[in-house]
Design a protein around this motif. Structure first.
Motif, PDB file in Angstrom:
ATOM      1  N   GLN A  21      -6.151  42.642  52.790  1.00 19.09           N
ATOM      2  CA  GLN A  21      -5.159  41.711  52.272  1.00 19.09           C
ATOM      3  C   GLN A  21      -3.783  41.998  52.869  1.00 19.09           C
ATOM      4  O   GLN A  21      -3.050  41.076  53.248  1.00 19.09           O
ATOM      5  CB  GLN A  21      -5.095  41.803  50.749  1.00 19.09           C
ATOM      6  CG  GLN A  21      -4.146  40.804  50.100  1.00 19.09           C
ATOM      7  CD  GLN A  21      -4.090  40.957  48.585  1.00 19.09           C
ATOM      8  OE1 GLN A  21      -4.687  41.877  48.013  1.00 19.09           O
ATOM      9  NE2 GLN A  21      -3.369  40.072  47.926  1.00 19.09           N
ATOM     10  N   PHE A  32      -1.543  39.512  55.198  1.00 23.41           N
ATOM     11  CA  PHE A  32      -0.176  39.211  54.778  1.00 23.41           C
ATOM     12  C   PHE A  32       0.803  39.483  55.915  1.00 23.41           C
ATOM     13  O   PHE A  32       1.695  38.666  56.199  1.00 23.41           O
ATOM     14  CB  PHE A  32       0.185  40.060  53.553  1.00 23.41           C
ATOM     15  CG  PHE A  32       1.577  39.833  53.019  1.00 23.41           C
ATOM     16  CD1 PHE A  32       1.856  38.757  52.190  1.00 23.41           C
ATOM     17  CD2 PHE A  32       2.619  40.699  53.353  1.00 23.41           C
ATOM     18  CE1 PHE A  32       3.141  38.542  51.703  1.00 23.41           C
ATOM     19  CE2 PHE A  32       3.898  40.494  52.874  1.00 23.41           C
ATOM     20  CZ  PHE A  32       4.166  39.409  52.043  1.00 23.41           C
ATOM     21  N   ALA A  54       3.018  42.259  47.374  1.00 24.41           N
ATOM     22  CA  ALA A  54       2.198  41.075  47.650  1.00 24.41           C
ATOM     23  C   ALA A  54       0.715  41.359  47.438  1.00 24.41           C
ATOM     24  O   ALA A  54      -0.063  40.455  47.125  1.00 24.41           O
ATOM     25  CB  ALA A  54       2.435  40.591  49.079  1.00 24.41           C
ATOM     26  N   CYS A  55       0.333  42.620  47.612  1.00 19.19           N
ATOM     27  CA  CYS A  55      -1.080  43.000  47.473  1.00 19.19           C
ATOM     28  C   CYS A  55      -1.401  43.570  46.094  1.00 19.19           C
ATOM     29  O   CYS A  55      -2.534  43.993  45.856  1.00 19.19           O
ATOM     30  CB  CYS A  55      -1.449  44.022  48.555  1.00 19.19           C
ATOM     31  SG  CYS A  55      -1.269  43.369  50.223  1.00 19.19           S
ATOM     32  N   VAL A  87       5.146  44.350  51.165  1.00 13.97           N
ATOM     33  CA  VAL A  87       3.711  44.247  51.442  1.00 13.97           C
ATOM     34  C   VAL A  87       2.902  44.740  50.253  1.00 13.97           C
ATOM     35  O   VAL A  87       1.936  44.102  49.828  1.00 13.97           O
ATOM     36  CB  VAL A  87       3.354  45.040  52.711  1.00 13.97           C
ATOM     37  CG1 VAL A  87       1.847  44.982  52.955  1.00 13.97           C
ATOM     38  CG2 VAL A  87       4.100  44.488  53.922  1.00 13.97           C
TER      39      VAL A  87
END
Length: 327
Positions: free
Chosen positions: A226, A230, A247-248, A244
């Motif tokens: 993922q 991204f 977002a994950c 990052v």
């Protein structure tokens, strides 16, 4: 940008080649001219075709909205194939057979076929789609720039989730096509096409992926995969490891530890390598009007000195020297 929004833009910017056409021969001729040779069968003899085809020509790529208005089968016809067809469904369901592979397409899952095998598609009466036609030579050239190896490209039939990011790039390309901007900088459309192809090659599984930077390190952890998707989707944007991780849905520490265990580097080190590989591919392609500054910014390097140093350390030459050999 969503696929329906892209379809509306294509309707607005494109040329209607067929508009509720009921003639099968006329439909085949028009679709062969804009897409590829094929045959067409109407499944229900009592039903009537109502084919609408809207065509937007870029440079070596086209965006096409196509619906038949009834149940049909589209299958291999006579003639050489020199394209890849990316199908983004808008409504209904379709069954795609490409060689020995079969996939069901719907508005949440598209497909891509190449020029290497026989094909057959079955569509219901509510089927509506965008078909993106890519030139075979451009696809293979982009793959060669990314991998350093020449050869055919064979994609998995069903699209991976990350390929949805192409919608935004296609929107930009369609918006540019035929605009006043491209009158002064015609190379912009070519550059967008190149970026679209490179994104497709690094997001859609294919036989050349193991030779690319993305394919060399296939992680087991869904979080790492993922994170990679991204970051690949945002190569031109400034990113922090915190962004990052958020977002994950994980912590910075956990993401870094998992990355080091499975990839052998930190997330930002991996991202830097992907940016350098994308930069080398763009420079190696040498599009008309391309500058080192354009490449640096498009690949997320906002300090030209840092970009030049990192590029020379990795490839043994400077970005400007490589670009000069392609002119």
């Amino acid at each position: 940008m969503s696929t329906p929004a892209l379809a509306r833009l294509a309707e607005h910017r494109g040329r209607a080649i067929l508009n509720d056409t009921g003639d099968a021969g006329q439909t085949v001729d028009a679709c062969t001219g804009t897409l590829r040779p094929h045959s067409l069968t109407v499944k229900n003899g009592d039903s009537r075709l109502a084919t609408r085809l809207v065509h937007v020509r870029l440079r070596d790529t086209s965006v096409n909205r196509l619906r038949y208005g009834t149940e049909v089968t589209v299958s291999s016809g006579d003639g050489a194939l020199d394209d890849y067809l990316l199908t983004l469904p808008l409504s209904g369901h379709g069954t795609f057979r490409y060689g020995n592979d079969t996939a069901t397409a719907s508005p949440d899952r598209g497909v891509i076929i190449g020029p290497h095998r026989e094909f057959a598609f079955d569509f219901g009466p509510t089927w509506d789609q965008l078909v993106i036609r890519f030139d075979r030579e451009r696809v293979e050239s982009a793959a060669a720039a990314l991998t350093g190896e020449v050869g055919p490209v064979d994609f998995d039939l069903a699209l991976a989730p990350g390929v949805a990011t192409l919608d935004g790039l296609l929107e930009s390309a369609v918006s540019l096509a035929g605009s006043e901007i491209t009158d002064h900088r015609p190379q912009l459309v070519w550059q967008f096409e190149q970026l679209i192809l490179e994104t497709l090659l690094v997001t859609q599984p294919n036989n050349r992926a193991p030779m690319t930077g993305a394919g060399r390190s296939r992680p087991n952890s869904p979080r790492v995969r993922q994170a990679m998707e991204f970051m690949l989707d945002r190569l031109s944007e400034p990113l922090t490891v915190t962004a990052v991780a958020e977002a994950c849905g994980t912590s910075v520490r956990t993401l870094q530890q998992t990355f080091r265990r499975e990839v052998g580097s930190s997330p930002l080190q991996w991202l830097r390598e992907q940016r350098l590989e994308r930069a080398r591919a763009l420079l190696d392609a040498g599009a008309p009007g391309l500058s080192v500054t354009d490449v640096a910014y498009r690949c997320g390097f906002f300090h030209l000195g840092e970009f030049g140093t990192a590029f020379r350390r990795r490839y043994g030459t400077t970005p400007s020297a490589l670009l000069a050999t392609r002119r």
